[in-house]
Design a protein around this motif. Structure first.
Motif, PDB file in Angstrom:
ATOM      1  N   ALA A   8      11.882  15.683 -13.933  1.00 12.80           N
ATOM      2  CA  ALA A   8      12.157  14.251 -14.047  1.00 12.80           C
ATOM      3  C   ALA A   8      12.502  13.647 -12.692  1.00 12.80           C
ATOM      4  N   ALA A   9      13.266  14.368 -11.878  1.00 11.20           N
ATOM      5  CA  ALA A   9      13.592  13.871 -10.547  1.00 11.20           C
ATOM      6  C   ALA A   9      12.361  13.845  -9.649  1.00 11.20           C
ATOM      7  N   LEU A  10      11.543  14.891  -9.742  1.00 10.36           N
ATOM      8  CA  LEU A  10      10.327  14.959  -8.929  1.00 10.36           C
ATOM      9  C   LEU A  10       9.395  13.808  -9.241  1.00 10.36           C
ATOM     10  N   ARG A  11       9.242  13.492 -10.506  1.00 11.75           N
ATOM     11  CA  ARG A  11       8.321  12.418 -10.901  1.00 11.75           C
ATOM     12  C   ARG A  11       8.656  11.101 -10.191  1.00 11.75           C
ATOM     13  N   PHE A  12       9.940  10.727 -10.172  1.00 13.54           N
ATOM     14  CA  PHE A  12      10.299   9.436  -9.579  1.00 13.54           C
ATOM     15  C   PHE A  12      10.408   9.504  -8.063  1.00 13.54           C
ATOM     16  N   TRP A  13      10.743  10.657  -7.530  1.00 10.58           N
ATOM     17  CA  TRP A  13      10.679  10.778  -6.074  1.00 10.58           C
ATOM     18  C   TRP A  13       9.240  10.603  -5.598  1.00 10.58           C
ATOM     19  N   LEU A  14       8.303  11.257  -6.259  1.00  8.57           N
ATOM     20  CA  LEU A  14       6.900  11.157  -5.851  1.00  8.57           C
ATOM     21  C   LEU A  14       6.353   9.750  -6.032  1.00  8.57           C
ATOM     22  N   SER A  15       6.671   9.091  -7.147  1.00  9.05           N
ATOM     23  CA  SER A  15       6.111   7.756  -7.375  1.00  9.05           C
ATOM     24  C   SER A  15       6.653   6.763  -6.351  1.00  9.05           C
ATOM     25  N   ARG A  16       7.934   6.880  -6.009  1.00  6.75           N
ATOM     26  CA  ARG A  16       8.499   5.975  -5.009  1.00  6.75           C
ATOM     27  C   ARG A  16       7.978   6.310  -3.614  1.00  6.75           C
ATOM     28  N   LEU A  17       7.822   7.580  -3.340  1.00 10.92           N
ATOM     29  CA  LEU A  17       7.273   7.985  -2.053  1.00 10.92           C
ATOM     30  C   LEU A  17       5.831   7.511  -1.915  1.00 10.92           C
ATOM     31  N   TYR A  18       5.088   7.547  -3.002  1.00  9.01           N
ATOM     32  CA  TYR A  18       3.704   7.066  -2.988  1.00  9.01           C
ATOM     33  C   TYR A  18       3.663   5.569  -2.695  1.00  9.01           C
ATOM     34  N   ASP A  19       4.516   4.794  -3.394  1.00  9.46           N
ATOM     35  CA  ASP A  19       4.529   3.338  -3.167  1.00  9.46           C
ATOM     36  C   ASP A  19       5.003   3.009  -1.759  1.00  9.46           C
ATOM     37  N   TRP A  20       5.884   3.829  -1.213  1.00  6.98           N
ATOM     38  CA  TRP A  20       6.355   3.643   0.162  1.00  6.98           C
ATOM     39  C   TRP A  20       5.234   3.954   1.150  1.00  6.98           C
ATOM     40  N   THR A  21       4.418   4.945   0.829  1.00  3.52           N
ATOM     41  CA  THR A  21       3.346   5.384   1.725  1.00  3.52           C
ATOM     42  C   THR A  21       2.108   4.504   1.613  1.00  3.52           C
ATOM     43  N   PHE A  22       1.832   4.036   0.383  1.00  2.00           N
ATOM     44  CA  PHE A  22       0.644   3.202   0.129  1.00  2.00           C
ATOM     45  C   PHE A  22       1.087   1.896  -0.522  1.00  2.00           C
ATOM     46  N   PRO A  23       1.721   0.988   0.233  1.00  2.00           N
ATOM     47  CA  PRO A  23       2.246  -0.260  -0.357  1.00  2.00           C
ATOM     48  C   PRO A  23       1.139  -1.155  -0.883  1.00  2.00           C
ATOM     49  N   ARG A  24       1.464  -1.906  -1.943  1.00  2.00           N
ATOM     50  CA  ARG A  24       0.513  -2.844  -2.547  1.00  2.00           C
ATOM     51  C   ARG A  24       0.876  -4.269  -2.151  1.00  2.00           C
ATOM     52  N   GLU A  25      -0.142  -5.117  -2.074  1.00  2.00           N
ATOM     53  CA  GLU A  25       0.082  -6.516  -1.758  1.00  2.00           C
ATOM     54  C   GLU A  25       0.470  -7.284  -3.007  1.00  2.00           C
ATOM     55  N   GLY A  26       1.318  -8.287  -2.817  1.00  2.00           N
ATOM     56  CA  GLY A  26       1.714  -9.143  -3.922  1.00  2.00           C
ATOM     57  C   GLY A  26       2.583 -10.268  -3.416  1.00  2.00           C
ATOM     58  N   ASP A  27       2.767 -11.272  -4.255  1.00  2.00           N
ATOM     59  CA  ASP A  27       3.573 -12.425  -3.870  1.00  2.00           C
ATOM     60  C   ASP A  27       5.045 -12.043  -3.768  1.00  2.00           C
ATOM     61  N   VAL A  28       5.526 -11.295  -4.751  1.00  2.00           N
ATOM     62  CA  VAL A  28       6.891 -10.775  -4.748  1.00  2.00           C
ATOM     63  C   VAL A  28       6.779  -9.312  -5.141  1.00  2.00           C
ATOM     64  N   VAL A  29       6.969  -8.398  -4.205  1.00  2.00           N
ATOM     65  CA  VAL A  29       6.782  -6.972  -4.475  1.00  2.00           C
ATOM     66  C   VAL A  29       8.071  -6.232  -4.164  1.00  2.00           C
ATOM     67  N   HIS A  30       8.553  -5.475  -5.123  1.00  2.00           N
ATOM     68  CA  HIS A  30       9.779  -4.698  -4.952  1.00  2.00           C
ATOM     69  C   HIS A  30       9.405  -3.222  -4.865  1.00  2.00           C
ATOM     70  N   ILE A  31       9.633  -2.604  -3.704  1.00  2.00           N
ATOM     71  CA  ILE A  31       9.359  -1.184  -3.497  1.00  2.00           C
ATOM     72  C   ILE A  31      10.692  -0.455  -3.438  1.00  2.00           C
ATOM     73  N   LYS A  32      10.889   0.498  -4.328  1.00  2.00           N
ATOM     74  CA  LYS A  32      12.167   1.192  -4.408  1.00  2.00           C
ATOM     75  C   LYS A  32      12.218   2.348  -3.413  1.00  2.00           C
ATOM     76  N   ASP A  33      13.400   2.552  -2.861  1.00  2.00           N
ATOM     77  CA  ASP A  33      13.637   3.595  -1.872  1.00  2.00           C
ATOM     78  C   ASP A  33      13.506   4.972  -2.531  1.00  2.00           C
ATOM     79  N   PRO A  34      12.680   5.861  -2.002  1.00  2.00           N
ATOM     80  CA  PRO A  34      12.528   7.191  -2.603  1.00  2.00           C
ATOM     81  C   PRO A  34      13.703   8.125  -2.329  1.00  2.00           C
ATOM     82  N   GLU A  35      14.534   7.830  -1.327  1.00  2.00           N
ATOM     83  CA  GLU A  35      15.574   8.757  -0.894  1.00  2.00           C
ATOM     84  C   GLU A  35      16.562   9.144  -1.997  1.00  2.00           C
TER      85      GLU A  35
END
Length: 313
Positions: free
Chosen positions: A269-296
């Motif tokens: 369960a911890a790995l799943r959310f670390w990876l998803s946040r790390l992915y969004d941090w590494t490959f950010p998406r464009e948007g008008d209001v985008v919230h990227i959560k810290d993977p740390e």
């Protein structure tokens, strides 16, 4: 719940004509979250949340909306999707699948007290029991195959040797875990603090079922505990943990197989959310209001589970 697709006042007013909600008063984009576009919508007949689905498989959307209706019909504090005058819960807006659900009262909490943790544990147990009678089926899009594939991609992409080593070692450890062999059912899969609403200490709503799926029930409990019971610096809060697990077990007890696999389930369960946040941090998406959560924070939780046995049942 970021805003990736802009909606104008005129477009929304026209969209709402298919619903029995009265006239549009106002609307506002919601900045939290990372997957879908969401707006608060106020009309003369109520308050609503409009969701435009950006990346979810359109074939899975009836599962999510049907689950919300099923839970609400059984007295669970889930938002009820609104049907159009033609009878459908799923529509489209600006080329994206869309749904309108009733906005629940209450607010999320950042620092939950013990009673709030008890209520979340009890609600999760209720969800797992009620969900057994839901006939819909949906695979976990962020399951073991996704964790393996995403972990390998990020391990290749990162220049941080410690991150790479942690990903590779944890993926090897997770190969010993077969979540499919544990008791299965409908899970929320994202029951974080921002997805539960309270008025004081009274739980008034569980929202954002768009990661819901069929998977191991213990995995869902692990996802929830990891968010609600850890401090930002990665330390476990034992009192919250005890309050939540005791309330959950009062509604549904864990099997011997779940207890035996519990340390690896927590790590999955911890790995799943670390990876998803790390992915969004590494490959950010464009948007008008985008919230990227810290993977740390989830790296810290994963490391905690790797270095410490979970609290005794």
């Amino acid at each position: 719940m970021s805003v990736f697709t802009k909606v104008s006042h005129a477009e929304l007013r026209e969209f709402l004509k298919q619903y029995p909600v009265g006239e549009l008063i106002g609307f506002q984009g919601i900045g939290e979250g990372v997957e879908n576009t969401n707006y608060f919508v106020d009309t003369t007949d109520g308050r609503w949340v409009l969701t435009l689905f950006e990346r979810l498989n359109v074939d899975d959307l009836p599962f999510f909306l049907g689950l919300m209706e099923h839970l609400a019909a059984h007295g669970f504090a889930s938002a009820m999707p609104l049907h159009t005058r033609a009878g459908g819960a799923l529509t489209s807006l600006n080329g994206k699948p869309a749904a309108l659900v009733r906005r629940l009262t209450g607010q999320s909490v950042l620092f939950p007290d013990l009673e709030q943790c008890r209520q979340v544990g009890r609600a999760l147990g209720e969800l797992h029991v009620i969900g057994l009678s839901y006939p819909g089926r949906c695979a976990n899009a962020r399951g073991a195959a996704w964790r393996e594939q995403t972990g390998r991609l990020l391990a290749q992409k990162t220049t941080d040797a410690a991150v790479r080593a942690l990903i590779e070692d944890e993926l090897a450890a997770q190969a010993r875990l077969d979540l499919g062999a544990l008791p299965q059912g409908v899970i929320h899969a994202d029951l974080f603090r921002d997805n539960v609403l309270f008025v004081d200490d009274r739980l008034t709503g569980v929202i954002d079922f768009y990661y819901a799926c069929n998977d191991a029930l213990a995995y869902d409990l692990a996802v929830t505990l990891n968010d609600w019971c850890f401090e930002p610096d990665g330390r476990l809060n034992p009192a919250r943990w005890q309050a939540m697990t005791a309330a959950y077990r009062a509604r549904r007890e864990l099997s011997e197989a779940e207890r035996a696999q519990w340390p690896l389930v927590l790590r999955a369960a911890a790995l799943r959310f670390w990876l998803s946040r790390l992915y969004d941090w590494t490959f950010p998406r464009e948007g008008d209001v985008v919230h990227i959560k810290d993977p740390e924070p989830y790296r810290r939780i994963l490391v905690h589970h790797r270095e410490h046995a979970p609290p005794a049942w």
